[in-house]
Design a protein around this motif. Structure first.
Motif, PDB file in Angstrom:
ATOM      1  N   LEU A 128     -14.460  31.559  -8.796  1.00 45.90           N
ATOM      2  CA  LEU A 128     -14.733  31.062  -7.452  1.00 45.90           C
ATOM      3  C   LEU A 128     -15.112  32.210  -6.500  1.00 45.90           C
ATOM      4  CD1 LEU A 128     -12.750  28.180  -5.899  1.00 45.90           C
ATOM      5  CD2 LEU A 128     -13.730  29.934  -4.472  1.00 45.90           C
ATOM      6  N   ALA A 171     -22.486  22.109   2.782  1.00 41.16           N
ATOM      7  CA  ALA A 171     -22.531  21.188   1.634  1.00 41.16           C
ATOM      8  C   ALA A 171     -23.039  21.902   0.376  1.00 41.16           C
ATOM      9  CB  ALA A 171     -23.424  19.989   1.962  1.00 41.16           C
ATOM     10  N   LEU A 174     -20.249  24.100  -0.982  1.00 40.96           N
ATOM     11  CA  LEU A 174     -19.181  23.326  -1.631  1.00 40.96           C
ATOM     12  C   LEU A 174     -19.661  22.744  -2.962  1.00 40.96           C
ATOM     13  CD1 LEU A 174     -17.603  21.522   1.463  1.00 40.96           C
ATOM     14  CD2 LEU A 174     -16.647  23.435   0.155  1.00 40.96           C
ATOM     15  N   ILE A 177     -19.299  25.415  -5.467  1.00 44.94           N
ATOM     16  CA  ILE A 177     -17.881  25.613  -5.815  1.00 44.94           C
ATOM     17  C   ILE A 177     -17.406  24.474  -6.708  1.00 44.94           C
ATOM     18  CG2 ILE A 177     -15.540  25.659  -4.826  1.00 44.94           C
ATOM     19  CD1 ILE A 177     -16.796  27.104  -2.374  1.00 44.94           C
TER      20      ILE A 177
ATOM     21  N   ASP B  10     -24.789  14.840  -0.376  1.00 42.64           N
ATOM     22  CA  ASP B  10     -23.602  15.678  -0.169  1.00 42.64           C
ATOM     23  C   ASP B  10     -23.355  15.897   1.328  1.00 42.64           C
ATOM     24  OD1 ASP B  10     -23.063  15.880  -2.822  1.00 42.64           O
ATOM     25  OD2 ASP B  10     -23.733  17.965  -3.052  1.00 42.64           O
ATOM     26  N   GLU B  11     -24.432  16.078   2.110  1.00 42.60           N
ATOM     27  CA  GLU B  11     -24.262  16.295   3.559  1.00 42.60           C
ATOM     28  C   GLU B  11     -23.608  15.084   4.212  1.00 42.60           C
ATOM     29  OE1 GLU B  11     -26.778  17.955   1.634  1.00 42.60           O
ATOM     30  OE2 GLU B  11     -28.363  17.419   3.045  1.00 42.60           O
ATOM     31  N   LEU B  14     -20.008  14.944   3.191  1.00 41.77           N
ATOM     32  CA  LEU B  14     -19.256  16.015   3.845  1.00 41.77           C
ATOM     33  C   LEU B  14     -19.039  15.704   5.322  1.00 41.77           C
ATOM     34  CD1 LEU B  14     -18.057  18.888   3.687  1.00 41.77           C
ATOM     35  CD2 LEU B  14     -20.318  19.752   4.286  1.00 41.77           C
ATOM     36  N   LEU B  15     -20.101  15.298   6.011  1.00 45.47           N
ATOM     37  CA  LEU B  15     -19.973  15.010   7.440  1.00 45.47           C
ATOM     38  C   LEU B  15     -19.003  13.848   7.667  1.00 45.47           C
ATOM     39  CD1 LEU B  15     -23.691  15.485   8.572  1.00 45.47           C
ATOM     40  CD2 LEU B  15     -21.759  16.987   9.056  1.00 45.47           C
ATOM     41  N   GLU B  18     -15.578  15.283   7.343  1.00 48.14           N
ATOM     42  CA  GLU B  18     -15.300  16.179   8.468  1.00 48.14           C
ATOM     43  C   GLU B  18     -15.200  15.458   9.814  1.00 48.14           C
ATOM     44  OE1 GLU B  18     -14.500  19.117   7.620  1.00 48.14           O
ATOM     45  OE2 GLU B  18     -16.195  20.402   7.093  1.00 48.14           O
ATOM     46  N   GLY B  19     -15.480  14.150   9.813  1.00 50.38           N
ATOM     47  CA  GLY B  19     -15.433  13.416  11.084  1.00 50.38           C
ATOM     48  C   GLY B  19     -16.564  13.805  12.011  1.00 50.38           C
ATOM     49  N   GLU B  20     -17.711  14.191  11.445  1.00 50.65           N
ATOM     50  CA  GLU B  20     -18.828  14.673  12.264  1.00 50.65           C
ATOM     51  C   GLU B  20     -19.944  13.622  12.395  1.00 50.65           C
ATOM     52  OE1 GLU B  20     -19.431  17.674  13.746  1.00 50.65           O
ATOM     53  OE2 GLU B  20     -17.819  18.959  13.029  1.00 50.65           O
ATOM     54  N   ARG B  42     -17.704  11.684  -5.988  1.00 56.59           N
ATOM     55  CA  ARG B  42     -18.373  12.889  -5.486  1.00 56.59           C
ATOM     56  C   ARG B  42     -17.671  13.414  -4.217  1.00 56.59           C
ATOM     57  NH1 ARG B  42     -20.531  17.447  -6.826  1.00 56.59           N
ATOM     58  NH2 ARG B  42     -22.121  18.207  -5.391  1.00 56.59           N
ATOM     59  N   GLU B  45     -14.737  15.295  -5.249  1.00 54.24           N
ATOM     60  CA  GLU B  45     -15.089  16.636  -5.760  1.00 54.24           C
ATOM     61  C   GLU B  45     -15.305  17.626  -4.601  1.00 54.24           C
ATOM     62  OE1 GLU B  45     -17.450  15.109  -9.785  1.00 54.24           O
ATOM     63  OE2 GLU B  45     -18.571  16.107  -8.195  1.00 54.24           O
ATOM     64  N   LEU B  46     -15.982  17.148  -3.572  1.00 51.88           N
ATOM     65  CA  LEU B  46     -16.232  18.039  -2.430  1.00 51.88           C
ATOM     66  C   LEU B  46     -14.920  18.401  -1.728  1.00 51.88           C
ATOM     67  CD1 LEU B  46     -19.478  16.442  -0.914  1.00 51.88           C
ATOM     68  CD2 LEU B  46     -19.295  18.577  -2.202  1.00 51.88           C
ATOM     69  N   ALA B  49     -13.248  20.940  -3.733  1.00 51.58           N
ATOM     70  CA  ALA B  49     -13.892  22.251  -3.547  1.00 51.58           C
ATOM     71  C   ALA B  49     -13.390  22.905  -2.262  1.00 51.58           C
ATOM     72  CB  ALA B  49     -15.415  22.077  -3.497  1.00 51.58           C
ATOM     73  N   ILE B  50     -13.210  22.114  -1.199  1.00 52.33           N
ATOM     74  CA  ILE B  50     -12.665  22.665   0.055  1.00 52.33           C
ATOM     75  C   ILE B  50     -11.270  23.225  -0.199  1.00 52.33           C
ATOM     76  CG2 ILE B  50     -11.826  22.064   2.369  1.00 52.33           C
ATOM     77  CD1 ILE B  50     -14.090  19.985   2.540  1.00 52.33           C
ATOM     78  N   ASN B  52      -9.923  24.238  -3.003  1.00 51.74           N
ATOM     79  CA  ASN B  52      -9.974  25.443  -3.843  1.00 51.74           C
ATOM     80  C   ASN B  52     -10.439  26.653  -3.047  1.00 51.74           C
ATOM     81  OD1 ASN B  52      -9.118  24.020  -6.038  1.00 51.74           O
ATOM     82  ND2 ASN B  52     -11.174  23.687  -6.893  1.00 51.74           N
ATOM     83  N   PHE B  53     -11.456  26.443  -2.220  1.00 54.28           N
ATOM     84  CA  PHE B  53     -11.953  27.567  -1.432  1.00 54.28           C
ATOM     85  C   PHE B  53     -10.886  28.063  -0.456  1.00 54.28           C
ATOM     86  CE2 PHE B  53     -13.813  29.147   2.541  1.00 54.28           C
ATOM     87  CZ  PHE B  53     -14.376  30.311   2.054  1.00 54.28           C
ATOM     88  N   HIS B  57      -9.448  31.743  -0.346  1.00 53.13           N
ATOM     89  CA  HIS B  57      -9.734  32.471   0.903  1.00 53.13           C
ATOM     90  C   HIS B  57      -8.434  33.003   1.516  1.00 53.13           C
ATOM     91  CE1 HIS B  57     -12.259  33.467   4.303  1.00 53.13           C
ATOM     92  NE2 HIS B  57     -11.493  32.803   5.141  1.00 53.13           N
TER      93      HIS B  57
END
Lengths: 183, 266
Positions: A128, A171, A174, A177, B10-11, B14-15, B18-20, B42, B45-46, B49-50, B52-53, B57
């Motif tokens: 990662l 996006a 991610l 990732i 994916d956008e 994701l949005l 994210e509540g966007e 999907r 999965e996203l 990924a958040i 895991n990052f 981080h």
């Protein structure tokens, strides 16, 4: 044995001068903001390859600029976004390559006693990190800023890009990732 | 608009997470997700990924940030320096504020032009006021008699190791030691102690309130203590609390006198 010297803060009179309530309130406010945002800003600056020592230099400039900004009565709207934007612009000017090695995986503190699980965890983490390191610069910055809690509109302002491009950048990162986790 | 047979991007996913999204877009996305297992998977999965990052981080930085005390003290000292050096713009008439701004811009330009020619690439902060939390001042338990009987009033040299400790404490990394004098806040000639709480990095240059000006104050205070016109403890307190204020008070001036290195009067 008595002490050789006495601290002058213990002497009457001085306490009143050095006490927080007599200091410039603006200085205290900036100092509090420094405590609040130093770590998030240093983490963000690391996406420029800045080592902590260089990041600290940038932050001194950032917060002195904030002090001047507030002293001159300028806008207090969204100071967090303002701090990230100024840090971003100053970091662009110096862009040292960091001596910090992103490939170094810190010691795993997973309490699981199973060595196979530990190894898998280390490998996943290493993979990662490599993916994050290989992201396009702007995508990585979007991701780091989002990780520090900035909303998409704030990220767009810091990086001077469109709202749509921020969403696409996050996006895309991610998705990469997520792909690494499938392997 | 999403066609019911086409999957969400994916956008969009994701949005949505994210509540966007706008309320209309959110309705469309929710309606699709209710019907589509694939897009729900999907989205999951996203979100993973958040997670895991964020995990990696945080682990990369946790426990690695250096302590904040030194950098914070340096910032406070520099803000105090700015406050002492500049009158507030709001207190000035508008034309005077503009004049001050123009002079400041010219001065900064001149400073950078000159300093970048021979300055090493290291942190060079201009300090003429110590941070009171790091350098509150420390005095030996000296009597007036002991102070005034001292034949040699010159400050003794501060050991290099102690100088380095002072630089570290103030967060001055890689500094050129020649740019600073590690100065006693309360001079030993006034009973000041040879202790880190009484030592701070005083810039040699780029400030009118430099070490030479402070030396003049120390001589004046010692004279006053020894001729009986000023109490020793009071002198120690004043120089420790606000040496620039003490200079202004005892020399009856708002800026350093020319004979102390201040600006020459034409």
């Amino acid at each position: 044995m008595p002490p050789r010297f006495t601290s002058l803060t213990a002497l009457p009179g001085l306490g009143a001068i050095a006490a927080p309530d007599t200091r410039d309130r603006l200085q205290e406010e900036v100092s509090s903001l420094f405590d609040l945002y130093r770590a998030p800003l240093l983490r963000y600056l690391s996406s420029f390859g800045l080592a902590f020592a260089d990041g600290e230099d940038v932050l001194q400039e950032v917060f002195l600029s904030l002090f001047q900004h507030l002293r001159s009565g300028k806008s207090r709207e969204n100071l967090r976004g303002w701090l990230f934007r100024v840090a971003h612009n100053l970091a662009l000017k110096r862009r040292y390559r960091s001596s910090r090695d992103l490939d170094v995986v810190p010691e795993v503190t997973d309490p699981s006693p199973n060595p196979e699980e530990q190894l898998a965890s280390i490998q996943t983490e290493r993979r990662l990190r490599a993916i994050v390191k290989a992201l396009p610069e702007q995508d990585r910055r979007c991701l780091f800023l989002r990780a520090e809690g900035l909303r998409y509109r704030e990220i767009a302002e810091v990086l001077e890009m469109s709202l749509g491009s921020v969403a696409v950048g996050v996006a895309r990162s991610l998705a990469r990732i997520a792909r690494s986790a499938e392997r | 608009m999403t066609h019911e047979d086409s999957h969400l991007s994916d956008e969009q996913l994701l949005l949505g997470v994210e509540g966007e999204l706008s309320s209309h877009e959110e309705q469309v996305v929710r309606a699709h997700l209710d019907a589509c297992w694939q897009c729900r998977a999907r989205r999951q999965e996203l979100e993973t990924a958040i997670t895991n990052f964020v995990h990696v981080h945080q682990r990369e930085f946790d426990g690695k940030l250096p302590p904040a005390a030194g950098p914070r003290a340096l910032l406070n000292a520099q803000m105090a320096e700015l406050s002492a050096a500049e009158p507030k713009f709001s207190e000035l008439p508008r034309y005077l504020a503009w004049a001050t701004a123009i002079v400041a811009v010219l001065a900064i330009g001149l400073f950078f032009t000159r300093s970048t020619m021979n300055r090493p690439r290291s942190r060079q902060m201009v300090l003429s006021i110590p941070d009171s939390s790091l350098t509150p001042g420390a005095a030996l338990l000296a009597s007036r008699g002991a102070v005034c009987e001292q034949a040699n009033t010159n400050n003794k040299a501060v050991p290099v190791a102690l100088q380095r400790q002072v630089f570290d404490e103030y967060g001055i990394t890689g500094a050129d030691p020649l740019a600073y004098e590690v100065d006693y806040l309360v001079t030993p000639a006034l009973g000041g102690a040879d202790d880190i709480h009484n030592l701070w990095p005083h810039s040699h240059s780029a400030t009118i309130w430099n070490a030479e000006v402070k030396d003049a104050l120390e001589v004046r205070l010692r004279q006053m203590v020894c001729d009986g016109s000023l109490d020793l403890a009071e002198a120690q307190r004043e120089i420790a609390a606000d040496w620039i204020g003490a200079y202004k008070k005892y020399f009856h001036t708002d800026k350093p006198l020319p004979e102390h290195g201040g600006p020459q009067i034409p």
